[in-house]
Motif scaffolding. Structure first.
Motif, PDB file in Angstrom:
ATOM      1  N   GLU A 106      34.743  44.646  33.491  1.00  0.00           N
ATOM      2  CA  GLU A 106      34.303  43.291  32.847  1.00  0.00           C
ATOM      3  C   GLU A 106      34.218  43.426  31.408  1.00  0.00           C
ATOM      4  OE1 GLU A 106      30.707  41.621  34.371  1.00  0.00           O
ATOM      5  OE2 GLU A 106      31.229  41.758  36.501  1.00  0.00           O
ATOM      6  N   THR A 115      32.693  41.317  28.000  1.00  0.00           N
ATOM      7  CA  THR A 115      31.940  40.281  27.451  1.00  0.00           C
ATOM      8  C   THR A 115      32.002  40.381  26.025  1.00  0.00           C
ATOM      9  OG1 THR A 115      30.568  40.415  29.490  1.00  0.00           O
ATOM     10  CG2 THR A 115      29.549  39.166  27.606  1.00  0.00           C
ATOM     11  N   ASN A 173      36.718  40.363  34.944  1.00  0.00           N
ATOM     12  CA  ASN A 173      36.171  39.289  34.493  1.00  0.00           C
ATOM     13  C   ASN A 173      36.199  39.305  32.993  1.00  0.00           C
ATOM     14  OD1 ASN A 173      35.739  38.400  37.204  1.00  0.00           O
ATOM     15  ND2 ASN A 173      33.647  39.306  37.240  1.00  0.00           N
ATOM     16  N   VAL A 175      34.385  37.189  29.667  1.00  0.00           N
ATOM     17  CA  VAL A 175      33.598  36.204  29.102  1.00  0.00           C
ATOM     18  C   VAL A 175      33.596  36.262  27.797  1.00  0.00           C
ATOM     19  CG1 VAL A 175      31.425  35.169  29.154  1.00  0.00           C
ATOM     20  CG2 VAL A 175      32.325  35.990  31.196  1.00  0.00           C
ATOM     21  N   LYS A 232      33.550  33.865  23.729  1.00  0.00           N
ATOM     22  CA  LYS A 232      33.734  32.541  22.963  1.00  0.00           C
ATOM     23  C   LYS A 232      35.289  32.042  23.076  1.00  0.00           C
ATOM     24  CE  LYS A 232      31.615  29.402  20.411  1.00  0.00           C
ATOM     25  NZ  LYS A 232      30.661  28.493  20.956  1.00  0.00           N
ATOM     26  N   THR A 237      38.958  36.443  36.523  1.00  0.00           N
ATOM     27  CA  THR A 237      38.115  35.396  36.115  1.00  0.00           C
ATOM     28  C   THR A 237      37.864  35.470  34.745  1.00  0.00           C
ATOM     29  OG1 THR A 237      37.083  35.527  38.447  1.00  0.00           O
ATOM     30  CG2 THR A 237      35.855  34.149  36.601  1.00  0.00           C
ATOM     31  N   VAL A 238      38.134  33.883  33.922  1.00  0.00           N
ATOM     32  CA  VAL A 238      37.982  33.849  32.641  1.00  0.00           C
ATOM     33  C   VAL A 238      37.099  32.754  32.552  1.00  0.00           C
ATOM     34  CG1 VAL A 238      39.078  33.265  30.481  1.00  0.00           C
ATOM     35  CG2 VAL A 238      40.397  34.768  31.957  1.00  0.00           C
ATOM     36  N   ASN A 239      36.071  33.185  31.598  1.00  0.00           N
ATOM     37  CA  ASN A 239      35.149  31.887  31.090  1.00  0.00           C
ATOM     38  C   ASN A 239      34.918  31.940  29.808  1.00  0.00           C
ATOM     39  OD1 ASN A 239      33.183  30.260  30.737  1.00  0.00           O
ATOM     40  ND2 ASN A 239      31.610  30.970  32.582  1.00  0.00           N
ATOM     41  N   SER A 240      35.580  30.993  28.932  1.00  0.00           N
ATOM     42  CA  SER A 240      35.613  30.977  27.641  1.00  0.00           C
ATOM     43  C   SER A 240      36.073  29.802  27.008  1.00  0.00           C
ATOM     44  CB  SER A 240      36.888  31.734  27.177  1.00  0.00           C
ATOM     45  OG  SER A 240      37.005  31.618  25.690  1.00  0.00           O
ATOM     46  N   LYS A 257      37.828  28.811  33.325  1.00  0.00           N
ATOM     47  CA  LYS A 257      36.684  27.851  33.143  1.00  0.00           C
ATOM     48  C   LYS A 257      36.569  27.933  31.246  1.00  0.00           C
ATOM     49  CE  LYS A 257      33.304  27.143  36.468  1.00  0.00           C
ATOM     50  NZ  LYS A 257      31.999  26.892  36.891  1.00  0.00           N
ATOM     51  N   SER A 258      37.192  26.569  30.990  1.00  0.00           N
ATOM     52  CA  SER A 258      37.370  26.587  29.455  1.00  0.00           C
ATOM     53  C   SER A 258      37.005  25.057  28.949  1.00  0.00           C
ATOM     54  CB  SER A 258      38.723  26.971  28.875  1.00  0.00           C
ATOM     55  OG  SER A 258      39.515  26.210  29.303  1.00  0.00           O
TER      56      SER A 258
END
Length: 121
Positions: free
Chosen positions: A34, A36, A50, A52, A54, A67-70, A84-85
Protein backbone atom coordinates in the motif's frame (compact mmCIF):
# COMPACT_ATOMS: atom_id res chain seq x y z
CA UNK A 1 14.76 5.54 -5.80
CA UNK A 2 12.43 7.78 -3.86
CA UNK A 3 12.39 11.52 -4.08
CA UNK A 4 10.14 13.91 -2.29
CA UNK A 5 10.06 17.60 -3.00
CA UNK A 6 8.54 20.23 -0.77
CA UNK A 7 7.56 23.64 -2.09
CA UNK A 8 9.55 26.56 -0.82
CA UNK A 9 7.74 28.52 1.87
CA UNK A 10 8.47 31.73 3.65
CA UNK A 11 10.09 31.43 7.10
CA UNK A 12 6.91 32.75 8.76
CA UNK A 13 4.55 30.30 7.05
CA UNK A 14 3.13 27.53 9.23
CA UNK A 15 4.42 24.06 8.45
CA UNK A 16 2.00 21.83 6.59
CA UNK A 17 3.46 18.33 6.33
CA UNK A 18 2.77 16.76 2.95
CA UNK A 19 0.85 19.74 1.59
CA UNK A 20 1.62 20.21 -2.12
CA UNK A 21 4.40 17.62 -1.95
CA UNK A 22 5.34 15.26 -4.77
CA UNK A 23 6.80 11.78 -4.42
CA UNK A 24 8.47 10.16 -7.43
CA UNK A 25 8.83 6.40 -7.63
CA UNK A 26 11.73 5.89 -10.04
CA UNK A 27 11.80 3.51 -13.01
CA UNK A 28 14.05 1.01 -11.20
CA UNK A 29 11.62 0.67 -8.27
CA UNK A 30 8.99 -2.04 -7.76
CA UNK A 31 6.63 -1.79 -4.80
CA UNK A 32 4.21 -4.46 -3.62
CA UNK A 33 1.83 -3.18 -0.94
CA UNK A 34 0.00 0.00 0.00
CA UNK A 35 1.03 3.57 -0.76
CA UNK A 36 -0.63 6.54 0.93
CA UNK A 37 0.25 10.18 0.33
CA UNK A 38 -1.39 13.51 1.10
CA UNK A 39 0.34 14.95 -1.97
CA UNK A 40 1.02 13.83 -5.54
CA UNK A 41 2.64 10.52 -6.46
CA UNK A 42 4.39 10.00 -9.80
CA UNK A 43 4.99 6.36 -10.72
CA UNK A 44 7.80 5.74 -13.17
CA UNK A 45 8.38 2.17 -11.98
CA UNK A 46 5.89 -0.50 -10.91
CA UNK A 47 3.32 -0.59 -8.10
CA UNK A 48 1.23 -3.62 -7.22
CA UNK A 49 -1.35 -2.90 -4.52
CA UNK A 50 -3.51 -0.08 -3.20
CA UNK A 51 -2.56 3.53 -3.85
CA UNK A 52 -4.23 6.51 -2.14
CA UNK A 53 -3.02 10.04 -2.95
CA UNK A 54 -4.22 13.55 -3.70
CA UNK A 55 -2.86 13.19 -7.24
CA UNK A 56 -1.41 10.33 -9.27
CA UNK A 57 0.61 10.41 -12.48
CA UNK A 58 1.59 7.12 -14.08
CA UNK A 59 4.52 7.87 -16.36
CA UNK A 60 4.92 6.40 -19.84
CA UNK A 61 7.06 3.55 -18.46
CA UNK A 62 5.06 3.27 -15.23
CA UNK A 63 2.77 0.39 -14.26
CA UNK A 64 0.12 0.26 -11.55
CA UNK A 65 -1.93 -2.83 -10.70
CA UNK A 66 -4.51 -2.58 -7.93
CA UNK A 67 -6.95 -0.14 -6.42
CA UNK A 68 -6.40 3.60 -6.91
CA UNK A 69 -8.21 6.33 -4.96
CA UNK A 70 -7.06 9.80 -5.99
CA UNK A 71 -8.66 13.17 -6.76
CA UNK A 72 -6.64 13.56 -9.96
CA UNK A 73 -5.32 10.65 -12.05
CA UNK A 74 -3.27 10.99 -15.24
CA UNK A 75 -2.22 7.81 -17.04
CA UNK A 76 0.55 7.71 -19.63
CA UNK A 77 1.61 4.11 -18.92
CA UNK A 78 -0.23 0.96 -17.81
CA UNK A 79 -3.06 0.74 -15.26
CA UNK A 80 -4.92 -2.44 -14.27
CA UNK A 81 -7.52 -2.60 -11.50
CA UNK A 82 -10.06 -0.11 -10.21
CA UNK A 83 -10.02 3.68 -9.87
CA UNK A 84 -12.04 6.27 -7.95
CA UNK A 85 -11.21 9.83 -8.98
CA UNK A 86 -12.62 13.26 -9.62
CA UNK A 87 -10.53 13.90 -12.74
CA UNK A 88 -9.32 10.98 -14.85
CA UNK A 89 -7.09 11.57 -17.91
CA UNK A 90 -5.84 8.96 -20.35
CA UNK A 91 -2.97 10.19 -22.49
CA UNK A 92 -2.24 8.79 -25.96
CA UNK A 93 0.27 6.22 -24.63
CA UNK A 94 -2.05 4.88 -21.90
CA UNK A 95 -3.04 1.21 -21.64
CA UNK A 96 -5.88 0.79 -19.14
CA UNK A 97 -7.87 -2.24 -18.04
CA UNK A 98 -9.92 -0.94 -15.13
CA UNK A 99 -13.27 -0.10 -13.65
CA UNK A 100 -13.22 3.69 -13.28
CA UNK A 101 -15.47 6.08 -11.35
CA UNK A 102 -14.91 9.73 -12.30
CA UNK A 103 -16.41 13.23 -12.44
CA UNK A 104 -14.30 14.51 -15.36
CA UNK A 105 -12.91 12.21 -18.08
CA UNK A 106 -10.31 12.97 -20.78
CA UNK A 107 -9.27 10.37 -23.36
CA UNK A 108 -6.63 11.25 -25.94
CA UNK A 109 -6.53 9.59 -29.35
CA UNK A 110 -4.38 6.47 -29.22
CA UNK A 111 -5.19 5.51 -25.62
CA UNK A 112 -6.12 1.85 -25.21
CA UNK A 113 -8.95 1.24 -22.76
CA UNK A 114 -10.99 -1.69 -21.58
CA UNK A 115 -13.30 -1.70 -18.59
CA UNK A 116 -16.30 -0.07 -17.04
CA UNK A 117 -16.52 3.72 -16.72
CA UNK A 118 -19.10 5.28 -14.38
CA UNK A 119 -19.85 8.93 -13.65
CA UNK A 120 -19.72 9.95 -9.95
CA UNK A 121 -23.18 10.75 -8.70
Amino acid sequence: MFTKTEPMTSPNAPARPGANSKSVLAADLRIVGEITSSGQVEVMGEVEGNLVAKGLVIGAEGRVSGTVNSDIVEVKGVLNGSVKSQSFALRSTAEVQADVTYSTLTIESGAQIEGKFALNK
